[in-house]
Design a protein around this motif. Structure first.
Motif, short mmCIF file in Angstrom:
data_model
loop_
_atom_site.label_atom_id
_atom_site.label_comp_id
_atom_site.label_asym_id
_atom_site.label_seq_id
_atom_site.Cartn_x
_atom_site.Cartn_y
_atom_site.Cartn_z
N ALA A 229 24.42 63.62 57.88
CA ALA A 229 23.95 62.43 57.03
C ALA A 229 24.86 62.35 55.76
CB ALA A 229 22.45 62.92 56.69
N GLU A 230 25.14 61.14 55.63
CA GLU A 230 25.66 60.68 54.19
C GLU A 230 24.90 59.84 53.69
OE1 GLU A 230 30.28 59.09 53.21
OE2 GLU A 230 29.87 59.50 55.06
N VAL A 231 25.07 60.20 52.21
CA VAL A 231 24.22 59.30 51.30
C VAL A 231 25.64 58.46 50.61
CG1 VAL A 231 22.92 59.10 49.35
CG2 VAL A 231 22.29 60.89 51.05
N LEU A 232 25.45 57.04 50.58
CA LEU A 232 26.26 56.25 50.01
C LEU A 232 25.98 55.98 48.49
CD1 LEU A 232 27.02 53.76 52.92
CD2 LEU A 232 28.33 55.77 52.41
N LYS A 233 26.98 55.94 47.77
CA LYS A 233 26.78 55.60 46.43
C LYS A 233 26.65 54.08 46.28
CE LYS A 233 28.98 59.80 44.45
NZ LYS A 233 30.01 60.46 43.67
N THR A 234 25.99 53.81 44.89
CA THR A 234 26.03 52.21 44.78
C THR A 234 27.18 51.76 44.42
OG1 THR A 234 23.66 52.58 43.96
CG2 THR A 234 25.04 50.71 43.27
N PRO A 235 27.98 50.75 45.18
CA PRO A 235 29.13 50.38 44.94
C PRO A 235 29.42 49.84 43.58
CG PRO A 235 28.32 48.87 46.29
CD PRO A 235 27.60 49.93 46.23
N ILE A 236 30.66 50.08 42.91
CA ILE A 236 30.68 49.33 41.64
C ILE A 236 31.76 48.33 41.90
CG2 ILE A 236 31.98 49.64 39.22
CD1 ILE A 236 31.09 52.60 39.38
N LEU A 237 31.33 46.92 41.59
CA LEU A 237 32.16 45.82 41.86
C LEU A 237 32.97 45.49 40.81
CD1 LEU A 237 29.31 43.95 43.75
CD2 LEU A 237 31.12 45.22 44.77
N PRO A 238 34.32 45.15 41.18
CA PRO A 238 35.16 44.81 39.97
C PRO A 238 34.73 43.38 39.39
CG PRO A 238 36.34 44.39 41.80
CD PRO A 238 35.12 45.08 42.28
N THR A 239 34.93 43.20 38.02
CA THR A 239 34.49 41.77 37.36
C THR A 239 35.59 40.90 37.84
OG1 THR A 239 33.62 42.90 35.74
CG2 THR A 239 34.08 40.72 35.21
N PRO A 240 35.27 39.69 38.29
CA PRO A 240 36.20 38.50 38.61
C PRO A 240 37.12 38.48 37.44
CG PRO A 240 33.80 37.94 39.25
CD PRO A 240 33.88 39.17 38.42
N GLY A 241 38.39 38.34 37.80
CA GLY A 241 39.43 37.99 36.60
C GLY A 241 39.57 36.53 36.79
N PRO A 242 40.70 36.02 35.86
CA PRO A 242 40.84 34.66 35.63
C PRO A 242 41.58 34.26 36.80
CG PRO A 242 42.32 35.84 34.26
CD PRO A 242 41.37 36.81 34.64
N ASP A 243 42.44 34.98 37.87
CA ASP A 243 43.04 34.29 38.90
C ASP A 243 42.17 34.72 40.09
OD1 ASP A 243 43.22 37.08 38.67
OD2 ASP A 243 45.39 37.47 39.18
N SER A 244 40.78 35.21 40.03
CA SER A 244 40.19 35.45 41.24
C SER A 244 39.77 34.24 41.94
CB SER A 244 38.96 36.17 40.81
OG SER A 244 39.24 37.53 40.35
N HIS A 245 39.57 34.41 43.24
CA HIS A 245 39.14 33.42 44.10
C HIS A 245 38.43 33.68 45.11
CE1 HIS A 245 42.42 34.24 46.95
NE2 HIS A 245 43.12 34.39 46.12
N LYS A 246 37.72 32.99 46.07
CA LYS A 246 36.62 33.19 47.04
C LYS A 246 37.33 34.38 48.10
CE LYS A 246 38.04 29.26 49.79
NZ LYS A 246 37.47 27.90 50.33
N TYR A 247 38.46 34.38 48.27
CA TYR A 247 39.07 35.41 49.29
C TYR A 247 39.15 36.66 48.66
CZ TYR A 247 39.38 31.37 52.52
OH TYR A 247 39.19 30.25 53.45
N THR A 248 39.53 36.78 47.39
CA THR A 248 39.77 38.11 46.54
C THR A 248 38.23 38.47 46.31
OG1 THR A 248 39.36 36.96 44.33
CG2 THR A 248 41.73 37.13 45.62
N ARG A 249 37.27 37.78 46.36
CA ARG A 249 36.04 38.25 46.43
C ARG A 249 35.48 38.80 47.76
NH1 ARG A 249 34.11 40.40 41.98
NH2 ARG A 249 32.00 39.58 42.44
N GLY A 250 36.05 38.45 48.57
CA GLY A 250 35.53 39.12 49.89
C GLY A 250 34.83 37.92 50.69
N MET A 251 35.15 38.03 52.00
CA MET A 251 34.59 36.83 53.01
C MET A 251 33.56 37.79 53.95
SD MET A 251 36.20 34.55 55.78
CE MET A 251 35.48 33.37 56.92
#
Length: 256
Positions: free
Chosen positions: A138-160
């Motif tokens: 058994a493995e307990v996953l920690k709550t992920p820490i999502l990075p704050t979008p930067g000025p150059d972020s777009h839909k694909y850098t946020r993940g599909m």
């Protein structure tokens, strides 16, 4: 057990890993209300748990009855490794223990700590290093820490995220909505469903759609169904190279 006296703190170290039988011969787990209804997992540490117990037969006080009586009288209840009466590897409730405030997992997290119905009796889980090397399934996953979008972020850098729809479109629509609200930059719903939410891309299910190398996570199972079409789509998902989130009907098809 009958001679045990009520105290502010209850420590249950009767049985831990390896129990395979009911605490009381000839009895079955028969709670007269569910731990969820009684506030399992939501009581803060130090709050008395007023639970009742329905004995399987009348007569002298049983081990289970004594545990419930002591837990009801205690301000803090602690289980060592597991509350007595739970099956370690399957999460089965062999008896009906009280709901504990805290369970001290010794060396490793066991399946009973995270599988229902056993997990609801454990309360808060604390993993303790006892100096013995262990390998846990058994493995307990920690709550992920999502990075704050930067000025150059777009839909694909946020993940599909791609969700494979099935015969019951409502569940896959909800999964897509959850992915959008979780922060995915691009959500596509592969199937025949129509309707809201409108901020996602809908496309027919096809091998070509699955071959998109920008897919960061592929979800299958919610509302998938269990017919031949569902089996075909599940097989396609399993043979893809994408990270998979498998839920609902897909789990049933994999292990009926």
């Amino acid at each position: 057990m009958p001679e045990a006296k009520p105290a502010p703190i209850l420590v249950d170290a009767l049985f831990g890993t390896g129990l395979t039988r009911s605490l009381d011969a000839g009895t079955k787990p028969t709670p007269n209300r569910s731990p969820a209804d009684a506030g399992a997992q939501s009581k803060p540490l130090g709050t008395p748990l007023k639970l009742s117990w329905a004995p399987a037969s009348a007569g002298e006080r049983s081990v289970v009855e004594c545990l419930h009586s002591l837990a009801n009288a205690a301000q803090l209840s602690i289980a060592v490794d597991l509350p007595s009466g739970l099956a370690t590897d399957t999460g089965e409730a062999l008896s009906t223990p009280p709901v504990f405030n805290l369970t001290l997992a010794l060396g490793a997290v066991k399946p009973a700590h995270i599988l229902q119905p056993a997990a609801r009796y454990c309360g808060h889980i604390r993993l303790l290093d006892i100096g013995v090397p262990t390998v846990s399934q058994a493995e307990v996953l920690k709550t992920p820490i999502l990075p704050t979008p930067g000025p150059d972020s777009h839909k694909y850098t946020r993940g599909m995220v791609a969700i494979i729809a099935g015969t019951m479109s409502g569940a896959s629509d909800l999964a897509a909505l959850a992915a959008m609200r979780a922060g995915a930059g691009y959500v596509t719903l592969l199937g025949d469903s129509q309707g809201p939410p409108h901020a996602l891309v809908r496309a027919p299910f096809s091998d070509h759609a699955l071959a998109n190398d920008r897919i960061g996570a592929l979800v299958i199972g919610p509302g998938l169904g269990r017919d031949d079409l569902a089996k075909t789509r599940l097989e396609a998902a399993l043979t893809s190279d994408h990270p998979l989130i498998i839920d609902g009907d897909a789990l049933r098809l994999i292990d009926p």
